[in-house]
Motif scaffolding. Structure first.
Motif, PDB file in Angstrom:
ATOM      1  N   GLY A  87      36.420  62.236  41.928  1.00 61.55           N
ATOM      2  CA  GLY A  87      35.648  62.562  43.102  1.00 61.55           C
ATOM      3  C   GLY A  87      35.022  61.375  43.794  1.00 61.55           C
ATOM      4  N   GLU A  88      35.459  60.179  43.487  1.00 59.34           N
ATOM      5  CA  GLU A  88      34.804  59.000  44.007  1.00 59.34           C
ATOM      6  C   GLU A  88      35.833  58.049  44.577  1.00 59.34           C
ATOM      7  N   ASP A  89      35.517  57.488  45.704  1.00 60.69           N
ATOM      8  CA  ASP A  89      36.411  56.562  46.375  1.00 60.69           C
ATOM      9  C   ASP A  89      35.823  55.165  46.260  1.00 60.69           C
ATOM     10  N   ILE A  90      36.495  54.278  45.546  1.00 57.10           N
ATOM     11  CA  ILE A  90      35.975  52.926  45.342  1.00 57.10           C
ATOM     12  C   ILE A  90      36.713  51.980  46.265  1.00 57.10           C
ATOM     13  N   LYS A  91      35.964  51.231  47.041  1.00 56.57           N
ATOM     14  CA  LYS A  91      36.544  50.280  47.969  1.00 56.57           C
ATOM     15  C   LYS A  91      36.631  48.913  47.294  1.00 56.57           C
ATOM     16  N   GLU A  92      37.214  47.960  48.023  1.00 56.58           N
ATOM     17  CA  GLU A  92      37.440  46.644  47.457  1.00 56.58           C
ATOM     18  C   GLU A  92      36.140  45.981  47.057  1.00 56.58           C
ATOM     19  N   GLY A  93      36.255  45.059  46.116  1.00 54.68           N
ATOM     20  CA  GLY A  93      35.101  44.359  45.581  1.00 54.68           C
ATOM     21  C   GLY A  93      34.969  44.662  44.107  1.00 54.68           C
ATOM     22  N   ILE A  94      34.486  43.700  43.372  1.00 52.89           N
ATOM     23  CA  ILE A  94      34.379  43.884  41.931  1.00 52.89           C
ATOM     24  C   ILE A  94      33.044  44.521  41.556  1.00 52.89           C
ATOM     25  N   TRP A  95      31.977  44.158  42.260  1.00 54.58           N
ATOM     26  CA  TRP A  95      30.671  44.666  41.882  1.00 54.58           C
ATOM     27  C   TRP A  95      30.465  46.070  42.420  1.00 54.58           C
ATOM     28  N   GLN A  96      30.235  47.010  41.528  1.00 51.05           N
ATOM     29  CA  GLN A  96      29.921  48.390  41.876  1.00 51.05           C
ATOM     30  C   GLN A  96      28.646  48.754  41.124  1.00 51.05           C
ATOM     31  N   PRO A  97      27.573  49.093  41.824  1.00 47.37           N
ATOM     32  CA  PRO A  97      26.330  49.426  41.128  1.00 47.37           C
ATOM     33  C   PRO A  97      26.509  50.671  40.257  1.00 47.37           C
ATOM     34  N   ALA A  98      25.887  50.644  39.102  1.00 53.20           N
ATOM     35  CA  ALA A  98      25.928  51.789  38.186  1.00 53.20           C
ATOM     36  C   ALA A  98      25.116  52.943  38.775  1.00 53.20           C
TER      37      ALA A  98
END
Length: 149
Positions: free
Chosen positions: A34-45
């Motif tokens: 259900g989640e769309d992750i865009k480019e970039g390595i850092w994703q906040p928890a």
């Protein structure tokens, strides 16, 4: 000075997790339901939980200025964007180690139809962004009293 036991496997495991995540992103095999992750390595928890009245999303955003956070809803998709900037007052050659990620990030979450989008609220306190998504009235369980005769 405290002695710390060195564990090389911990660093290898962390590196493997980061490589797996990077490869999954590049191949489009994300296991983030259900989640769309865009480019970039850092994703906040984030933590997502539900109460009787709302759904709450808490995101860790340490050292992110409030003016650099953008929260919006479009087409039943909640998007949190922002940027953590590197401190320019310390020169890179003066660092011994840099383990935190800097730069822009984006997290997106599909919203259920039960969310009342007009009443969504967001606040930031102690580096934690809290987005409260209130539920519509008709989806809240209602207690019906049974009259006994």
């Amino acid at each position: 000075m405290a002695l710390v036991k060195y564990n090389p496997l911990r660093e290898l495991r962390s590196m493997q997790d980061q490589m797996d995540r990077l490869l999954n992103l590049s191949w489009g095999n994300n296991d983030y339901s259900g989640e769309d992750i865009k480019e970039g390595i850092w994703q906040p928890a984030v933590d997502i939980y539900e109460t009787a009245d709302s759904i709450v999303i808490k995101a860790e955003l340490p050292d992110v200025e409030q003016k650099d956070i953008d929260v919006r809803i479009e087409d039943n998709l909640l998007t949190i964007k922002g940027e953590r900037k590197h401190e320019s007052e310390v020169k890179k050659e003066n660092y011994h180690r840099i383990e935190r990620y800097f730069g822009s990030f984006q997290r997106s979450f599909k919203l259920p139809a039960t969310v009342e989008q007009e009443k969504v609220a967001a606040s930031c306190d102690k580096g934690v962004l809290t987005v409260t998504l209130p539920k519509k009235e008709e989806v809240k369980p209602k207690q019906i009293n049974v009259e006994v005769k």
